[in-house]
Design a protein around this motif. Structure first.
Motif, PDB file in Angstrom:
ATOM      1  N   HIS A   1      -1.327  -4.376   6.369  1.00  0.00           N
ATOM      2  CA  HIS A   1      -0.917  -3.058   6.494  1.00  0.00           C
ATOM      3  C   HIS A   1       0.404  -3.121   5.937  1.00  0.00           C
ATOM      4  O   HIS A   1       1.382  -4.207   6.081  1.00  0.00           O
ATOM      5  CB  HIS A   1      -1.160  -2.330   7.852  1.00  0.00           C
ATOM      6  CG  HIS A   1      -0.683  -2.948   8.929  1.00  0.00           C
ATOM      7  ND1 HIS A   1       0.769  -2.296   9.319  1.00  0.00           N
ATOM      8  CD2 HIS A   1      -0.782  -4.073   9.880  1.00  0.00           C
ATOM      9  CE1 HIS A   1       1.039  -2.990  10.323  1.00  0.00           C
ATOM     10  NE2 HIS A   1       0.095  -4.016  10.618  1.00  0.00           N
ATOM     11  N   THR A   2       1.112  -1.935   6.008  1.00  0.00           N
ATOM     12  CA  THR A   2       2.469  -1.694   5.824  1.00  0.00           C
ATOM     13  C   THR A   2       2.955  -0.818   7.159  1.00  0.00           C
ATOM     14  O   THR A   2       1.946  -0.421   7.810  1.00  0.00           O
ATOM     15  CB  THR A   2       2.939  -0.989   4.519  1.00  0.00           C
ATOM     16  OG1 THR A   2       2.233   0.288   4.545  1.00  0.00           O
ATOM     17  CG2 THR A   2       2.570  -1.749   3.297  1.00  0.00           C
ATOM     18  N   MET A   3       4.376  -0.804   7.297  1.00  0.00           N
ATOM     19  CA  MET A   3       4.707   0.270   8.385  1.00  0.00           C
ATOM     20  C   MET A   3       5.387   1.260   7.928  1.00  0.00           C
ATOM     21  O   MET A   3       5.529   2.265   8.627  1.00  0.00           O
ATOM     22  CB  MET A   3       5.760  -0.725   9.206  1.00  0.00           C
ATOM     23  CG  MET A   3       4.921  -1.768  10.037  1.00  0.00           C
ATOM     24  SD  MET A   3       6.186  -2.476  11.189  1.00  0.00           S
ATOM     25  CE  MET A   3       4.974  -3.828  11.847  1.00  0.00           C
ATOM     26  N   ALA A   4       5.851   1.207   6.510  1.00  0.00           N
ATOM     27  CA  ALA A   4       6.458   2.094   6.074  1.00  0.00           C
ATOM     28  C   ALA A   4       5.935   2.539   4.458  1.00  0.00           C
ATOM     29  O   ALA A   4       5.930   1.414   3.944  1.00  0.00           O
ATOM     30  CB  ALA A   4       7.822   2.381   6.079  1.00  0.00           C
ATOM     31  N   THR A   5       5.739   3.726   4.106  1.00  0.00           N
ATOM     32  CA  THR A   5       5.432   3.808   2.436  1.00  0.00           C
ATOM     33  C   THR A   5       6.014   5.107   2.083  1.00  0.00           C
ATOM     34  O   THR A   5       6.219   6.169   2.856  1.00  0.00           O
ATOM     35  CB  THR A   5       3.972   3.873   2.327  1.00  0.00           C
ATOM     36  OG1 THR A   5       3.478   5.001   2.986  1.00  0.00           O
ATOM     37  CG2 THR A   5       3.287   2.509   2.749  1.00  0.00           C
ATOM     38  N   PRO A   6       6.205   5.155   0.736  1.00  0.00           N
ATOM     39  CA  PRO A   6       6.243   6.512  -0.042  1.00  0.00           C
ATOM     40  C   PRO A   6       5.295   7.520   0.588  1.00  0.00           C
ATOM     41  O   PRO A   6       4.201   6.992   0.821  1.00  0.00           O
ATOM     42  CB  PRO A   6       6.551   6.316  -1.195  1.00  0.00           C
ATOM     43  CG  PRO A   6       6.024   5.146  -1.513  1.00  0.00           C
ATOM     44  CD  PRO A   6       6.165   4.209  -0.330  1.00  0.00           C
ATOM     45  N   LEU A   7       5.154   8.849   0.361  1.00  0.00           N
ATOM     46  CA  LEU A   7       4.057   9.733   0.786  1.00  0.00           C
ATOM     47  C   LEU A   7       2.883   9.365   0.126  1.00  0.00           C
ATOM     48  O   LEU A   7       1.711   9.346   0.820  1.00  0.00           O
ATOM     49  CB  LEU A   7       4.515  11.181   0.558  1.00  0.00           C
ATOM     50  CG  LEU A   7       3.552  12.144   1.098  1.00  0.00           C
ATOM     51  CD1 LEU A   7       3.417  12.178   2.698  1.00  0.00           C
ATOM     52  CD2 LEU A   7       4.173  13.584   0.707  1.00  0.00           C
ATOM     53  N   GLU A   8       2.668   8.975  -1.202  1.00  0.00           N
ATOM     54  CA  GLU A   8       1.613   8.941  -1.825  1.00  0.00           C
ATOM     55  C   GLU A   8       0.738   7.481  -1.463  1.00  0.00           C
ATOM     56  O   GLU A   8      -0.301   7.420  -2.082  1.00  0.00           O
ATOM     57  CB  GLU A   8       2.024   8.818  -3.289  1.00  0.00           C
ATOM     58  CG  GLU A   8       2.736   7.674  -3.906  1.00  0.00           C
ATOM     59  CD  GLU A   8       4.145   8.112  -3.620  1.00  0.00           C
ATOM     60  OE1 GLU A   8       4.908   7.235  -4.586  1.00  0.00           O
ATOM     61  OE2 GLU A   8       4.581   9.070  -3.178  1.00  0.00           O
ATOM     62  N   ASP A   9       1.425   6.671  -0.626  1.00  0.00           N
ATOM     63  CA  ASP A   9       0.516   5.365  -0.200  1.00  0.00           C
ATOM     64  C   ASP A   9       0.631   5.416   1.114  1.00  0.00           C
ATOM     65  O   ASP A   9       0.630   4.422   1.800  1.00  0.00           O
ATOM     66  CB  ASP A   9       1.877   4.491  -0.992  1.00  0.00           C
ATOM     67  CG  ASP A   9       1.409   3.804  -2.116  1.00  0.00           C
ATOM     68  OD1 ASP A   9       0.271   4.063  -2.525  1.00  0.00           O
ATOM     69  OD2 ASP A   9       2.036   3.004  -2.900  1.00  0.00           O
ATOM     70  N   VAL A  10       0.538   6.408   1.846  1.00  0.00           N
ATOM     71  CA  VAL A  10       0.395   6.478   3.344  1.00  0.00           C
ATOM     72  C   VAL A  10      -0.824   5.680   3.864  1.00  0.00           C
ATOM     73  O   VAL A  10      -1.241   5.419   4.911  1.00  0.00           O
ATOM     74  CB  VAL A  10       0.551   8.010   3.789  1.00  0.00           C
ATOM     75  CG1 VAL A  10       1.851   8.268   3.809  1.00  0.00           C
ATOM     76  CG2 VAL A  10      -0.625   8.806   3.379  1.00  0.00           C
ATOM     77  N   GLY A  11      -1.844   5.574   2.790  1.00  0.00           N
ATOM     78  CA  GLY A  11      -2.988   4.901   3.253  1.00  0.00           C
ATOM     79  C   GLY A  11      -2.931   3.362   3.498  1.00  0.00           C
ATOM     80  O   GLY A  11      -3.860   2.969   4.160  1.00  0.00           O
ATOM     81  N   LYS A  12      -1.751   2.947   3.206  1.00  0.00           N
ATOM     82  CA  LYS A  12      -1.627   1.371   3.460  1.00  0.00           C
ATOM     83  C   LYS A  12      -1.018   1.290   4.939  1.00  0.00           C
ATOM     84  O   LYS A  12      -0.841   0.176   5.156  1.00  0.00           O
ATOM     85  CB  LYS A  12      -0.625   0.701   2.539  1.00  0.00           C
ATOM     86  CG  LYS A  12      -1.122   0.636   0.981  1.00  0.00           C
ATOM     87  CD  LYS A  12      -0.076   0.143   0.318  1.00  0.00           C
ATOM     88  CE  LYS A  12      -0.736   0.150  -1.209  1.00  0.00           C
ATOM     89  NZ  LYS A  12       0.301  -0.284  -2.308  1.00  0.00           N
TER      90      LYS A  12
END
Length: 398
Positions: free
Chosen positions: A138-149
């Protein structure tokens, strides 16, 4: 149990720096609520995804019965916003020693390249067994369009509910909408026959597929069952059946979904009004085509935000979600009937996270009436799809 492994980097000047200090955040960057609990933790990056954000591999251990009572839950005093004498928001801060003591309650970050784990982690796996550990990339931070990660608390709440009621899902065919990293689908697959784990975006779906492979030890799968990662776009009118697509549906899978699905799940997917409208249109369309009655479980977290429009703290995304719940029960449908009810969140906590009072779980039950003719069904479907677009009149009425 979820923990964070201490990891530092060495600057050319010789002083130590935290790995996360190297990440540049944009103005639209969103941080996962789960990881905001330890803002100063050190993390080891395993790779970069397509948008340049670091990707991590975390181990989540399922708590035993005696540990569930010790799971971190906010007190009533801490979970409510308080105002000072001037009416300003008063933030309750925990003592420093408490924050340090909670380091054992967050993800252990592993190096994906080496696959090595610490001696302490090896001892933990020997003590508790591999079946108690779920690994999620997973990630811990994303741009809004990628919050599913990212991993959100709603996914943990929904996973807790599944583990608390395994008999309700044993042998079921399940569809997850907006699965993200796939945590809830993986937990569901430990008891269900088949789980269709769906979302959009090839990069996100590949991450989800990797998570499924990482947890084959946990998934109760046979040759024809288990977790199937597939694309399902809520803004599209049908399934992606392109044979050349990596995450397309076969005709047999679409038939299996319609013939056997009885459970639909979704975790923390209602953060944008347009997407929430699309979610409920998709939920309505799929339920209307299922052979059996179905039940959807939707987890959501009320997120308080100060808005200039209201000049006050509000939960606009949550309010819109509640309006959509009301609308789906008021549909003038001669073939389908929907009922909505909240689910008590008093069930045991199997994962170590902060189960705040703003977390909610909702149950949407769909009951088909197969005696109606197909022409009536088609006409009603079109009418109600339009109704579920949430026109301005219905919003003001709510």
């Amino acid at each position: 149990m979820i923990r964070v492994m201490d990891k530092t980097l060495q600057h050319p000047e010789g002083h130590e720096a935290r790995a996360m200090d190297q990440v540049t955040f944009r103005s639209d960057t969103v941080l996962s609520d789960v990881h905001l609990l330890l803002p100063n933790a050190h993390h080891l990056m395993t790779r970069l995804n397509s948008v340049g954000q670091p990707v991590f591999l975390s181990r989540f251990r399922i708590l035993r019965e005696e540990e569930q009572k010790e799971a971190c839950s906010p007190s009533e005093e801490e979970s409510h916003c308080r105002l000072d004498e001037d009416g300003d928001l008063e933030v309750v801060r925990k003592p420093a020693e408490t924050a340090q003591g909670r380091a054992t309650a967050h993800p252990v970050i592993l190096s994906q390249a080496e696959g090595a784990i610490s001696d302490e982690e090896e001892e933990e796996e020997e003590e508790y067994g591999e079946m108690d550990v779920i690994k999620i990339e997973h990630t811990m931070a994303t741009p809004l369009e990628d919050v599913g990660k990212q991993i959100w608390r709603g996914a943990f709440l929904l996973s807790d509910f599944i583990l608390s009621n395994p008999a309700a899902f044993t042998g079921a065919t399940v569809l997850e909408l907006g699965a993200g990293t796939g945590l809830a689908s993986i937990v569901m697959a430990s008891v269900a026959k088949t789980v269709y784990c769906t979302d959009v975006g090839e990069d996100l779906l590949r991450m989800c597929q990797r998570n499924v492979h990482l947890n084959q030890h946990y998934i109760a799968a046979s040759d024809e069952c288990g977790v199937k990662v597939r694309q399902l776009d809520w803004t599209a009118d049908d399934f992606l059946t392109d044979a050349d697509s990596e995450f397309g549906w076969s005709e047999d899978e679409v038939s299996d979904l319609h013939d056997n699905t009885t459970v639909i799940i979704a975790a923390d997917v209602c953060y944008d009004d347009d997407l929430t409208d699309a979610l409920f249109r998709t939920l309505y369309r799929i339920c209307s085509n299922l052979r059996h009655s179905s039940t959807a479980y939707i987890s959501i977290e009320k997120r308080l935000n100060f808005t200039l429009r209201h000049m006050d703290v509000s939960c606009e995304a949550y309010d819109h979600f509640r309006r959509c719940l009301e609308q789906i029960t008021e549909l003038r449908e001669k073939e389908m009937r929907f009922t909505v009810s909240p689910v008590s969140c008093s069930f045991p906590q199997f994962f170590q996270y902060e189960r705040v009072n703003q977390l909610e779980l909702w149950k949407v039950s769909a009951f088909p009436f197969p005696t109606q003719c197909s022409s009536t069904s088609s006409r009603n479907h079109g009418e109600n799809d339009a109704t579920l677009k949430t026109n301005p009149e219905s919003r003001s009425k709510s």
